[in-house]
Design a protein around this motif. Structure first.
Motif, short mmCIF file in Angstrom:
data_model
loop_
_atom_site.label_atom_id
_atom_site.label_comp_id
_atom_site.label_asym_id
_atom_site.label_seq_id
_atom_site.Cartn_x
_atom_site.Cartn_y
_atom_site.Cartn_z
N ALA A 1 0.82 -1.21 0.00
CA ALA A 1 0.00 0.00 0.00
C ALA A 1 0.85 1.26 0.00
O ALA A 1 0.35 2.35 -0.32
N GLN A 2 2.14 1.12 0.36
CA GLN A 2 3.04 2.28 0.37
C GLN A 2 3.85 2.37 -0.92
O GLN A 2 4.53 3.38 -1.15
N ASP A 3 3.79 1.34 -1.73
CA ASP A 3 4.52 1.33 -3.00
C ASP A 3 3.89 2.36 -3.94
O ASP A 3 2.67 2.38 -4.16
N ALA A 4 4.70 3.24 -4.49
CA ALA A 4 4.18 4.31 -5.36
C ALA A 4 3.41 3.76 -6.55
O ALA A 4 2.51 4.42 -7.08
N ARG A 5 3.72 2.54 -6.97
CA ARG A 5 3.02 1.95 -8.11
C ARG A 5 1.57 1.58 -7.76
O ARG A 5 0.74 1.43 -8.67
N PHE A 6 1.28 1.44 -6.46
CA PHE A 6 -0.02 0.91 -6.07
C PHE A 6 -0.80 1.82 -5.11
O PHE A 6 -1.88 1.46 -4.66
N GLN A 7 -0.29 2.99 -4.80
CA GLN A 7 -0.91 3.83 -3.78
C GLN A 7 -2.29 4.34 -4.18
O GLN A 7 -3.15 4.53 -3.33
N THR A 8 -2.50 4.58 -5.46
CA THR A 8 -3.80 5.09 -5.94
C THR A 8 -4.35 4.15 -7.00
O THR A 8 -3.60 3.37 -7.61
N ASN A 9 -5.65 4.24 -7.22
CA ASN A 9 -6.25 3.39 -8.25
C ASN A 9 -5.65 3.69 -9.62
O ASN A 9 -5.39 2.77 -10.41
N GLU A 10 -5.42 4.96 -9.91
CA GLU A 10 -4.82 5.31 -11.20
C GLU A 10 -3.47 4.64 -11.38
O GLU A 10 -3.16 4.11 -12.46
N ARG B 1 -2.49 1.90 -9.82
CA ARG B 1 -2.70 0.45 -9.91
C ARG B 1 -3.13 0.03 -11.30
O ARG B 1 -2.74 -1.03 -11.80
N VAL B 2 -3.96 0.85 -11.94
CA VAL B 2 -4.36 0.55 -13.32
C VAL B 2 -3.13 0.59 -14.24
O VAL B 2 -2.97 -0.27 -15.12
N ALA B 3 -2.26 1.56 -14.03
CA ALA B 3 -1.07 1.69 -14.86
C ALA B 3 -0.10 0.52 -14.65
O ALA B 3 0.65 0.15 -15.56
N ALA C 1 -0.30 -5.35 -14.38
CA ALA C 1 0.37 -6.65 -14.50
C ALA C 1 1.24 -6.94 -13.28
O ALA C 1 1.24 -8.06 -12.75
N ALA C 2 1.98 -5.95 -12.81
CA ALA C 2 2.86 -6.16 -11.66
C ALA C 2 2.05 -6.48 -10.41
O ALA C 2 2.40 -7.40 -9.65
N LEU C 3 0.97 -5.75 -10.18
CA LEU C 3 0.15 -5.98 -8.99
C LEU C 3 -0.55 -7.33 -9.07
O LEU C 3 -0.58 -8.08 -8.08
N GLU C 4 -1.10 -7.65 -10.23
CA GLU C 4 -1.80 -8.93 -10.36
C GLU C 4 -0.85 -10.10 -10.12
O GLU C 4 -1.24 -11.12 -9.52
N SER C 5 0.38 -9.98 -10.56
CA SER C 5 1.36 -11.04 -10.36
C SER C 5 1.65 -11.23 -8.86
O SER C 5 1.70 -12.37 -8.37
#
Length: 389
Positions: A280-289, A291-293, A296-300
């Motif tokens: 939740a603190q990872d900049a790639r996943f902090q916001t829905n926008e 997470r959409v971008a 693939a990384a999050l789903e993995s």
């Protein structure tokens, strides 16, 4: 003298208790609307050709060959009376016109031009019944003589294209989705026409097209193309603008589950339940926008972590944290749950339960406790014809 407190309250009538519906429709969309009115108290006469509604013959291998009430037929024909009339004969045409003269609503699903040939079109029937409300369902509108079939409409309206894993073949939905969407449009049109008749005393012709019903239901997928000019692409069960949402995960105990995380707060709670707060603190996943971008990384990461946990325990934890999630269930599992049982019509004489089409309740009338089973072909012909004499 006022009633004593021990007196039982009078049962409220169902809202359409005085309504007479003549169903000249077959297969699913029109009959679903007929059952809707039957569940709410209407008298519904289903007029069938001598061969019967074609869905009487649509059976799975598990069904008995001897009966004329198939599982498919039963999904849309509870609470009705079956009347067999041959509308290609003058006698049959005259009988159905007499029935229409006493009806409040006619539901028809003929190809354009066929109702006129059979003498059961709106212009003909309303001459004897000016207050008649006539609902006509077609595939592509009144000027296109092409028959409407659900699978074809799913393909032509974009649903099949989107219902696929990336790079794989499009898939039809496992129910006749377009028929059901059109049935809802038909109900809305009829209820609007009934309201109009209450205010004006006038009948109406209500026309519903399967293609328009399908296009009207594309919702955010259509808006994506209209706003951006880019065609939405297949994502399997994933969501184009929310992550994680809809993807199926396989937990360590074999449980398949889905998440519907629509808010950043929910994602933080998901990470907590998975013992991965750092995500939740990872900049790639902090916001829905974000997470959409980085879908693939999050789903993995999620797929790998889900395989390590007990799915049932995780679902319980997510419920406590307010994170939307659910188990992937079979149809039987869904209907066997308490919530599913409440949607069933008691078996009674049918020997099997039915599924309600009415999924709302009101404080002004009771829910139908039971309903007559799907009728056998022509079961009520004699009574209906005698009632005209």
């Amino acid at each position: 003298m006022p009633l004593s407190s021990s007196a039982a309250p009078l049962a409220a009538p169902l809202p359409f208790a005085d309504l007479r519906v003549l169903e000249l429709a077959s297969v699913l969309a029109g009959p679903q609307v007929g059952q809707f009115f039957a569940e709410l108290g209407a008298t519904v006469l289903k007029v069938e050709a001598p061969a019967g509604d074609v869905t009487r013959t649509w059976k799975t291998r598990a069904e008995a060959a001897a009966t004329d009430v198939s599982a498919y037929f039963s999904c849309a024909n509870w609470g009705k009376q079956s009347v067999v009339l041959d509308l290609t004969t003058e006698a049959g045409k005259a009988q159905v016109q007499r029935l229409a003269a006493r009806a409040d609503v006619v539901i028809a699903s003929y190809k354009p031009g066929d109702a006129e040939k059979l003498g059961v079109d709106y212009n003909t029937l309303q001459l004897q019944n000016p207050q008649l409300i006539y609902a006509h369902l077609t595939g592509y509108g009144p000027t296109v003589a092409r028959a409407g079939y659900d699978a074809v409409l799913q393909a032509e309206a974009g649903f099949m294209y989107l219902n696929a894993q990336p790079g794989q073949e499009p898939q039809k939905m496992p129910v006749a989705l377009i028929d059901l969407l059109a049935a809802h449009q038909l109900k809305e049109g009829l209820l609007t026409a009934l309201y109009h008749r209450c205010r004006s005393g006038q009948g109406s012709l209500v026309q519903v097209f399967l293609l328009d019903s399908a296009l009207a239901s594309l919702a955010n997928q259509a808006a994506t193309w209209l706003v951006t000019g880019h065609d939405p692409q297949p994502l399997g069960s994933g969501h184009p603008s929310i992550v994680p949402y809809g993807t199926v995960y396989r937990a360590g105990n074999g449980r398949s589950l889905v998440l519907a995380v629509g808010a950043d707060r929910q994602f933080r709670h998901l990470c907590q339940a998975l013992s991965r707060p750092e995500w939740a603190q990872d900049a790639r996943f902090q916001t829905n926008e974000a997470r959409v971008a980085h879908r693939a990384a999050l789903e993995s990461l999620l797929q790998a972590r889900m395989a390590e946990v007990n799915g049932d325990e995780l679902l319980a934890a997510l419920e406590q944290l307010g994170v939307p999630a659910g188990a992937v269930r079979t149809v039987g599992e869904a209907l066997a749950r308490e919530s599913g049982q409440e949607m069933l019509l008691p078996a009674g004489e049918a020997g099997f339960a039915g599924l309600r089409t009415v999924a709302f309740q009101s404080s002004s009338w009771p829910r139908a406790a039971s309903l007559a089973p799907p009728p056998h072909l022509g079961e009520h012909s004699a009574a209906a014809i005698a009632d005209q004499e």
